[in-house]
Design a protein around this motif. Structure first.
Motif, PDB file in Angstrom:
ATOM      1  N   LYS A 193      -4.091  -0.490  -9.606  1.00 53.57           N
ATOM      2  CA  LYS A 193      -2.639  -0.683  -9.637  1.00 53.57           C
ATOM      3  C   LYS A 193      -2.269  -1.943 -10.417  1.00 53.57           C
ATOM      4  O   LYS A 193      -3.121  -2.695 -10.838  1.00 53.57           O
ATOM      5  CB  LYS A 193      -2.097  -0.746  -8.216  1.00 53.57           C
TER       6      LYS A 193
ATOM      7  N   ILE B 189      -6.317  -0.881  -4.517  1.00 47.70           N
ATOM      8  CA  ILE B 189      -5.361  -1.474  -5.468  1.00 47.70           C
ATOM      9  C   ILE B 189      -5.978  -1.885  -6.793  1.00 47.70           C
ATOM     10  O   ILE B 189      -5.291  -2.413  -7.649  1.00 47.70           O
ATOM     11  CB  ILE B 189      -4.666  -2.715  -4.862  1.00 47.70           C
TER      12      ILE B 189
ATOM     13  N   LEU C  24       0.821  -1.213   0.000  1.00 42.27           N
ATOM     14  CA  LEU C  24       0.000   0.000   0.000  1.00 42.27           C
ATOM     15  C   LEU C  24       0.852   1.259   0.000  1.00 42.27           C
ATOM     16  O   LEU C  24       0.436   2.288  -0.525  1.00 42.27           O
ATOM     17  CB  LEU C  24      -0.929   0.006   1.219  1.00 42.27           C
TER      18      LEU C  24
ATOM     19  N   GLY D 116       2.380   2.256  -7.324  1.00 43.77           N
ATOM     20  CA  GLY D 116       2.877   0.911  -7.556  1.00 43.77           C
ATOM     21  C   GLY D 116       4.366   1.001  -7.334  1.00 43.77           C
ATOM     22  O   GLY D 116       4.844   1.923  -6.679  1.00 43.77           O
TER      23      GLY D 116
ATOM     24  N   GLN E 178      -1.472  -6.316  -6.653  1.00 45.37           N
ATOM     25  CA  GLN E 178      -2.715  -6.949  -6.220  1.00 45.37           C
ATOM     26  C   GLN E 178      -2.435  -8.344  -5.694  1.00 45.37           C
ATOM     27  O   GLN E 178      -2.919  -8.746  -4.636  1.00 45.37           O
ATOM     28  CB  GLN E 178      -3.694  -7.027  -7.387  1.00 45.37           C
TER      29      GLN E 178
END
Lengths: 234, 314, 256, 292
Positions: free
Chosen positions: D94, D91, B293, B298, D99
């Motif tokens: 993302k 997520i 997180l 990312g 994930q």
């Protein structure tokens, strides 16, 4: 004013796409936003719709600010969006595509029903049990418009309905827009195709490089060939 | 004036290796064993990261190839009395060979499916070691008492031996990451479709990567078997894959040293925390979630440094 | 000499006939365009030629060799390069690395495990040449994904050129570009066809671009070829006018 | 012949449990494009809840048992909702790598939490009286509970099919599979749909766990075993395909059941052999679609 877009700046990630776009649409009008590919038409629509929220500036809908609201809330407040990429649901039948989109208008009424939609688009009724993905390009465009009508919007955002369609189909779509006007649907239309836009709308905004370069009636635009040449000629 | 950046990478590497070797004269026996474990964990993480970081293939069954390396050494040395100097080099060969078989299936599918398949195939190998081939592997009990040659039986010598192997592997991996192979691998990670259209045989490239990763995992497993003089089926279990994954995640997935450092630190943390609680997986799970997180866009953000690093190494 | 010949190619997706008995051939060194409305099957045709999709029936013959059934990477190695409609590059590789990857692949060095990429002197000179001719040498150290759209499409073409293709397929090279970017891209396409002596086949929406540079035009409509010929013939073709250009439009565009 | 029938019934019964699990996995994947590795952990959570909390209800007779079958999955669904709103939601946009790692972290965490609460010992749920014992078929005994699972499975499949294909909610879910942004632009709160789908998926995982608790021992490690089998199911059937989940689950269940007869030591490996075969012949699964 039904819709007022005031000086919005919109970004995709780091890239700055809209530089202070402002425009207005009143009830019952058909207004077009014309410009080349990449001029910022779709981004303007996505900004209005909440799919790409503007970083600064305001979008007023019936006098209330709606920028930053989630797309579904904006749709529920009465704005219907017809995307250019014809995002029909390919694995749902034509009827299911329409049914998913059904909601009452903001006045609690539902003038648009599946039956009414079929009246205007007899082709869709013929294919009601066919999967959306198997329709032709023109039929998909019709389904996209019809689907948005099922939400009984007060304003229709039509993003490049003529794009990539053969001229015969473009004519049919033009007829359809005129018919919708008669049904008192307010329309904001984004187009590259100037002839198409001029044929159906009363007022025009010309957009280029993320800025509004001209606004006025369609007659005024036609009286300025240099503007057309500069921003719209290919 | 020469800045730190212009000093060639190999100079730093040499300094680091000398410093690590020097440690062997400072540390006590317990610390030396810990340090050996850290080196092995680092090697294991690097072997995974070739596949996961540079190749972008999230591999959940890597522990199986680590475990296979360990069992190869154990079975050959204990059951067949084959000298360690023969058994150890065979460990990566066995891992790579099975990596080729498993990889052949796994690279047929991309992304999510790849991860699913690696987990599934990893568990197959685990079940084989645990029950199907229990006659050879000792089943649940594993194999105890692996004979170790005199010269590497002391903690210090074994640490130096591990360091030597680690350094050789590191150099080999470093060379590979600078070669066209890894450049092309990164291109595949970025855009496999486009890579096809510049003439790259994507599947073959990914399979080769899988085999290389399995090879080095086999070395790490073999080293671990000798260090512990014991192997057990848990070495192949999927949770064993989690530490190098998190190590890579913490250390930075797009570099070579990052995962090694991350995994080594994680091992230290594991030992430290185990003094207080038996619920290490909870800590590991929470850490993983936090790291995922916290990665802002990312892990993309981390890559931006890569080209700069690559240029400075030229 | 015919370099590519497509014979009775068919492909359906579900109930949709995306490619319908398409036949066309390209002469060596020719610069030709495929035009047609969105969804007419232009991209599908490219996907069929390059092996990304497998046709239901028909043949694609390139330099005397049947391509059907070959995987994309082998077709590329036979000499067919391709650029994409949406810029399709390696976003987290530098501009230099993008082209370098393609050059290394072309010289079959992609799998080389031990020689550093910086030590492929000759090939890196080749990368440099390509970067100069697509005008991205100054931006070589930037990440591909951080380039402006126009530059990404140039890089895209650079990737295709790195393969020294005999035939280059360009899918809407000017899509989404401003008029200046379009002009410079057109110049680039012309330059490529002169400098690298490749056969070019491109799809395009912008009729000014099409009529400005194509020597031969093929009109695709609902998956089938409606007409093929020189620009003047296409502009005068009544059927094409009816379904696509609109009579008046076509003539003025052609003159313009 | 009698052995064949008994093994077939046993296999189908096992397959039904796998189906309950795989359909939840597939449903969540279809809408969110996330493979939830923690799905098996939620199944284990359901099983432990059933074997401990659920056991209290058995005194109430059949109604207590059915109440338990409803309550336990609901608790698991609640856990799922918490997970979705606090973690998964962040997520979706993302990279798939993140994930996967997130759900992986959750798997580690959840299985340890179960160990923390209930410890490592095996538990069993006493079967309710009306489902205990066996009945005679082709001269052999087959457990009534197995038959019960055999009946629940198809009912559930039918219910899910009806939900997805014959209700507006199902149509919205299928539309969201294709294009969540567009669904949102049509005035539907997609976030809510996603939370709902996630909760439904978790409910199914919990239900699978509650069902299995009456059939076999409940213990740590059952999470990994089942998730790996469920993966074999979705690979064989095709991920995201509802029919594929059913077909794959039944096939794997039957293979497991007959494998025990043929090769007792290695029966566990046979589903993966099937998976490997499918991968060679049809990499996208029997009823799946090739990715483009």
């Amino acid at each position: 004013m039904l819709l007022q877009v005031q000086d919005i700046h919109t970004y995709y990630g780091l890239s700055h796409i809209l530089f202070g776009v402002s425009l207005e649409v009143d009830r019952g009008e058909c207004v077009c936003l014309v410009g080349r590919n990449g001029a910022g038409k779709t981004t303007t629509f996505k900004s209005i719709m909440g799919l790409a929220a503007p970083r600064t500036g305001a979008v007023l809908w019936k006098g209330q600010p709606i920028q930053g609201n989630p797309p579904f809330a904006i749709a529920r407040s009465g704005i219907g969006f017809v995307p250019e990429e014809r995002a029909i649901f390919p694995d749902l039948t034509v009827w299911e595509n329409l049914d998913v989109a059904h909601k009452l208008g903001t006045d609690g009424r539902s003038p648009w029903t599946v039956e009414r939609v079929y009246e205007i688009f007899p082709r869709l009724e013929e294919r009601k049990n066919q999967m959306g993905g198997t329709l032709s390009g023109g039929e998909q465009q019709m389904l996209t418009i019809a689907r948005t009508l099922m939400g009984n919007p007060d304003l229709l955002l039509l993003d490049e309905p003529s794009e990539g369609l053969a001229p015969l189909i473009v004519d049919a779509i033009g007829e359809l827009v005129l018919q919708l006007k008669q049904e008192d649907v307010t329309i904001l239309l984004a187009e590259q195709n100037l002839h198409f836009s001029l044929a159906v709308s009363e007022r025009a905004y010309v957009i280029d490089d993320g800025r509004i370069q001209f606004s006025g009636t369609t007659a005024e635009l036609e009286a300025h060939p240099e503007i057309i040449q500069k921003y719209l000629a290919v | 004036m020469q800045t730190l950046r212009t000093i060639p990478a190999w100079t730093w590497g040499l300094l680091a290796a000398v410093a690590l070797a020097g440690l062997s004269f400072v540390l006590g026996e317990f610390q030396l064993i810990l340090a050996s474990q850290m080196l092995i964990a680092g090697l294991f993480a690097m072997s995974l990261n070739i596949i996961m970081g540079f190749g972008g293939m999230v591999h959940f069954g890597h522990a199986a190839f680590y475990g296979l390396g360990a069992y190869t050494v154990a079975i050959l040395a204990k059951n067949y009395n084959i000298p360690l100097w023969v058994a150890l080099p065979l460990a990566p060969v066995v891992s790579a060979a099975l990596g080729a078989v498993v990889g052949w299936f796994c690279v047929r599918r991309v992304r999510l499916y790849f991860s699913i398949l690696t987990l599934a195939f990893g568990q197959i190998l685990y079940v084989i070691v645990l029950s199907v081939a229990a006659d050879f592997t000792g089943g649940d009990n594993g194999i105890h008492g692996i004979p170790v040659p005199e010269i590497i039986s002391s903690a210090r010598n074994y640490y130096l031996f591990t360091l030597l192997i680690f350094t050789l592997c590191f150099v080999a991996l470093f060379i590979i990451t600078k070669a066209p192979f890894v450049l092309t691998l990164r291109a595949i990670r970025e855009n496999a479709e486009r890579a096809q259209f510049i003439g790259v045989d994507v599947r073959r490239h990914q399979l080769t990567t899988f085999i290389i990763g399995s090879f080095f995992a086999g070395i790490a497993g073999g080293l671990m078997a000798i260090l512990n003089r014991f192997v057990g089926p848990d070495m192949l279990f999927w949770t064993t894959s989690s530490e190098p994954i998190l190590g890579s995640l913490m250390g930075g997935m797009f570099s070579l040293t990052g995962p090694a450092v991350g995994a080594a630190l994680l091992l230290g943390l594991h030992l430290f925390i185990s003094q207080y609680t038996e619920f290490w997986p909870t800590v590991l799970g929470i850490l993983t979630i936090i790291v995922v997180l916290a990665a802002p866009t990312g892990l993309v953000g981390l890559t931006d440094d890569l080209p700069r690093a690559a240029r400075s190494a030229e | 000499m015919t370099i590519l010949s497509i014979e009775h190619l068919n492909k359906a997706f579900g109930g949709l006939q995306a490619t319908n008995d398409v036949s066309l051939s390209l002469e060596q060194g020719e610069l030709s365009a495929i035009i047609g409305p969105n969804g007419a099957g232009k991209s599908t045709l490219f996907n069929l030629i390059t092996g990304y999709h497998r046709p239901d029936s028909g043949r694609v013959i390139f330099n005397g060799r049947d391509l059907i059934g070959l995987p994309p990477h082998e077709i590329v190695r036979l000499g067919i390069g391709r650029s994409f409609q949406r810029s399709n590059i390696f976003p987290r590789l530098t501009v230099f690395e993008n082209v370098q990857t393609a050059v290394l692949s072309h010289y079959q060095q992609s799998g080389h495990l031990w020689r550093g990429t910086s030590r492929f002197g000759k090939l890196n000179e080749q990368v440099e040449r390509i970067l100069h001719s697509i005008g991205l040498w100054d931006k070589r150290a930037r990440l591909g994904g951080k380039l402006a759209l126009g530059d990404q499409k140039r890089l895209e073409m650079g990737l295709a050129l790195a393969l020294e293709p005999k035939l280059l397929l360009l899918d809407e090279p000017t899509a989404g570009m401003s008029s200046e970017e379009t002009a410079s891209t057109v110049a680039l396409v012309k330059q490529i066809s002169d400098e690298f002596k490749v056969t070019l086949l491109f799809t395009e929406h912008d009729m000014a671009v099409v009529f400005g540079i194509a020597q031969t035009i093929h009109v695709l409509y609902y998956g089938g070829i409606v007409a093929s010929g020189k620009p003047q013939e296409i502009a005068d073709n009544p059927e094409v006018q009816k379904i696509y250009l609109g009579e008046k439009d076509a003539k003025s565009r052609f003159r313009g | 012949m009698d052995t064949f029938v008994i093994q077939l019934l046993g296999g189908l019964s096992k397959g039904m449990i796998l189906f309950v699990l795989a359909s939840g996995l597939s449903l969540i994947f279809g809408v969110m494009r996330v493979i939830n590795f923690a799905h098996g952990s939620l199944y284990m959570l359901g099983a432990f809840l059933a074997a401990t909390v659920g056991a209290q209800f058995l005194g109430m007779g059949p109604s207590g048992f059915f109440l338990m079958l409803l309550l336990v999955p609901l608790i698991v669904a609640l856990v799922g909702i918490v997970m979705e709103t606090t973690l998964f939601r962040r997520i979706y946009t993302k990279e798939h790598l993140l994930q996967l790692l997130l759900t992986y972290g959750l798997t580690l965490l959840l299985s340890d939490v179960v160990r923390m609460i209930w410890g490592g010992e095996y538990r069993t749920l006493r079967q309710p009286d009306f489902l205990r014992g066996g009945f005679e078929i082709v001269g052999r005994k087959f457990p009534i509970y197995g038959l019960f699972v055999l009946i629940i499975g198809p009912l559930l499949a039918l219910g899910l099919w009806y939900l997805l294909n014959r209700t507006r909610w199902g149509r919205i879910i299928r539309a969201a599979v294709a294009n969540p942004d567009m669904v949102s632009a049509l005035g539907i709160n997609v976030r809510l749909v996603m939370t709902g789908v996630f909760a439904l998926g978790c409910f199914l995982a919990g239900l699978g766990g509650a069902l299995v608790a009456g059939q076999s021992a409940v213990g740590l490690g059952m999470d990994v075993n089942i998730i790996v089998e469920a993966f074999a199911v979705v690979v064989v059937g095709g991920l995201g395909s509802f029919g594929g989940a059913l077909l794959g689950a039944l096939l794997i269940g039957i293979i497991l059941s007959f494998g025990i007869l043929v090769w007792p030591g290695g029966a566990q490996l046979l589903p993966f052999a099937a998976m490997a075969l499918v991968l060679i012949a049809r990499p996208w699964g029997l009823l799946g679609r090739p990715e483009r």
